[in-house]
Design an enzyme around this catalytic site. Sequence first.
Site, PDB file in Angstrom:
ATOM      1  N   CYS A 130       2.691 -26.558 -17.506  1.00 10.30           N
ATOM      2  CA  CYS A 130       3.615 -26.761 -18.624  1.00 10.30           C
ATOM      3  C   CYS A 130       4.224 -28.160 -18.587  1.00 10.30           C
ATOM      4  CB  CYS A 130       4.746 -25.732 -18.586  1.00 10.30           C
ATOM      5  SG  CYS A 130       4.224 -24.011 -18.579  1.00 10.30           S
ATOM      6  N   ASP A 131       4.603 -28.602 -17.389  1.00 12.64           N
ATOM      7  CA  ASP A 131       5.425 -29.811 -17.257  1.00 12.64           C
ATOM      8  C   ASP A 131       4.752 -30.965 -16.530  1.00 12.64           C
ATOM      9  OD1 ASP A 131       7.526 -28.393 -18.487  1.00 12.64           O
ATOM     10  OD2 ASP A 131       8.127 -27.530 -16.572  1.00 12.64           O
ATOM     11  N   CYS A 164       6.310 -24.417 -13.441  1.00 11.69           N
ATOM     12  CA  CYS A 164       5.031 -24.371 -14.157  1.00 11.69           C
ATOM     13  C   CYS A 164       4.407 -25.760 -14.209  1.00 11.69           C
ATOM     14  CB  CYS A 164       5.240 -23.816 -15.568  1.00 11.69           C
ATOM     15  SG  CYS A 164       3.716 -23.732 -16.526  1.00 11.69           S
TER      16      CYS A 164
END
Length: 304
Positions: A134-135, A131
Site C-alpha cells: 500500500c505504502d 502494508c
Amino acid sequence: MTGEYDVIIVGAGPAGLTAAIYAARYGLKTAFFETVKPSQLATVPYIENYPGFEGSGFELLDKMKNQAIKFGAKHKFENVEKLEKGNDGFVVQGESGSYKAKALIIATGGTHRELGVPGEKEFLGRGVSYCATCDGNFFRGKKVLVIGGGNTAVTDAIYLKEIGCDVTLVHRRDELRADKVLQEELFKREIPVIWNSVVVRIEGDQKVERVVLLNRIKNEEFVVDADGVFIAVGIKPETDIVASLGVERDQAGYIKVDRRMATNVPGVFAAGDCCDTPLKQVVTACGDGAIAANSAFEYVRMKS
C-alpha cells in the site's frame, strides 16, 4: 428482512470466496459479505505458491469473486454489524438491513498485530505502515526497516527492495521463521538483517526519522536512522463478531473448529485465518472454505 438465504458468508478473502463458490455450486441460496476493510490477500504483490496461479493477490481475489458471482452467489459490499440467533436460523445485521440465513460461515480473517511501542500510533501514516504494497511507493530511494521474521516480513522486505527502497530487516531472534525459499530470495538480494533486536520506540519530528532498537543479547539500546517502518509481526483474528452467538474461541481469539470446520454452535462454521488452524496460507484458507461450504450444505439439507 432485506433478504433470506440458505447460507451467508461473512468475509470475502480466499476462504470466504471459496466457500461462496462451493455453496452456490451446491445449489444453496448464498450471499457473501465483503467489508470495507480489504482482505490481506489484496495487499500481496506477488504469489507463486498457489497451485496453477502466479500473480498479485488482488488479481487472484478478483478471479475468485467473479467466479462466485458467476455461480449465483450474491455479493454484499457492506459491513456486518451484528450476528444473532433467530427463531429458525440466524440474523445478519448489515449496514443496509437485516438478512436471514439457515447457516453461517465466518471467514473474517485478521488484522495486523501492533508492536505496542511509543511512536507507533503517533507516526501511523507518517512513516509507520503495516502494508508494504500500500505504502511502499512513498519510500522509493529512502531507508526503511521491516520488523518481523516470518513470511510476510520477508516478502515485504523483498518487495520494498525491488521497488527501490533501502531495506533492512529487524528480527528479534537469530534465525528467521520464513520459508526457506523466501530466505534465499532475501539473502540473494543482499538485504541486511539486524538480529536479536526489538523496537523500543519510534522517533521523529513530523515524520519518522529514527528507530531505537534493543539488542536482546547485549541488553543495549542503539539507534538506526530510517524514513519508514513497516511492521509485520503477525495477525490478530477478527472474531469479535461471533461473541454474540456464543461461538468458542481460544485465548488468542481464534475460532475453535473441528475437522468439518464446525464451531460449537450448530449451523455456524468458520474458515481461514480466523480459525485455530496451524497454517495461514491462501491454499489452506481455500481448503477450509470448501470444507465449510460442504458442511453448511449438509447442515441445511438435514434441516430441510
